[in-house]
Design a protein around this motif. Structure first.
Motif, short mmCIF file in Angstrom:
data_model
loop_
_atom_site.label_atom_id
_atom_site.label_comp_id
_atom_site.label_asym_id
_atom_site.label_seq_id
_atom_site.Cartn_x
_atom_site.Cartn_y
_atom_site.Cartn_z
N VAL A 33 33.22 -37.56 3.13
CA VAL A 33 33.27 -38.49 1.86
C VAL A 33 31.96 -39.11 1.56
O VAL A 33 31.44 -39.56 2.41
N VAL A 34 31.73 -38.84 0.23
CA VAL A 34 30.36 -39.54 -0.34
C VAL A 34 31.24 -40.39 -1.34
O VAL A 34 31.71 -40.08 -2.29
N MET A 35 30.58 -41.57 -1.29
CA MET A 35 30.80 -42.66 -2.09
C MET A 35 29.85 -42.68 -3.52
O MET A 35 28.69 -42.63 -3.30
N ALA A 36 30.56 -42.77 -4.44
CA ALA A 36 29.69 -43.22 -6.02
C ALA A 36 29.27 -44.44 -6.13
O ALA A 36 28.30 -44.66 -6.47
N THR A 37 30.28 -45.34 -5.69
CA THR A 37 29.97 -46.77 -5.65
C THR A 37 30.63 -47.23 -4.25
O THR A 37 31.19 -46.62 -3.56
N ALA A 38 30.57 -48.52 -4.13
CA ALA A 38 31.17 -49.23 -2.93
C ALA A 38 32.60 -48.84 -2.97
O ALA A 38 33.30 -48.96 -1.79
N LYS A 39 33.32 -48.66 -4.07
CA LYS A 39 34.96 -48.61 -3.91
C LYS A 39 35.16 -47.23 -4.60
O LYS A 39 36.74 -46.92 -4.65
#
Length: 99
Positions: A33-39
């Motif tokens: 998983v790569v996060m675009a933002t913290a959520k």
């Protein structure tokens, strides 16, 4: 033959590893998983790495027979399901070995 179960895409997006089996066929799917933002998950950059093997033993005690990475999309999840189902031996047949 009963249907192979895979969890929803949301399960993988929450960074959950999934292991499953059908008879002596076993598999493990691990999200990257790569996060675009913290959520928010960046689905375009995220993927699901899948491995399979045949036998009685758990992942840690087994030799993998195949591996493949799939995009973290609903299409990728369905592609992974089809790929796994191709490696489930029909009753009475020897398992397919190799990638």
């Amino acid at each position: 033959m009963s249907e192979l179960f895979l969890p929803t895409l949301h399960t993988f997006a929450m960074n959950n590893i999934f292991t499953g089996s059908m008879g002596l066929f076993r598999f493990r799917a691990e999200p990257k998983v790569v996060m675009a933002t913290a959520k928010e998950v960046d689905f375009e950059q995220s993927s699901i790495y899948c491995e399979y093997w045949h036998g009685l033993y758990c992942y840690e005690k087994s030799s993998m027979e195949g591996e493949k990475t799939f995009p973290m999309t609903e299409e990728g999840r369905l592609e992974m399901k089809c790929w796994l189902e191709e490696h489930i031996p029909v009753s009475g047949e020897e398992p397919q070995r190799g990638l």
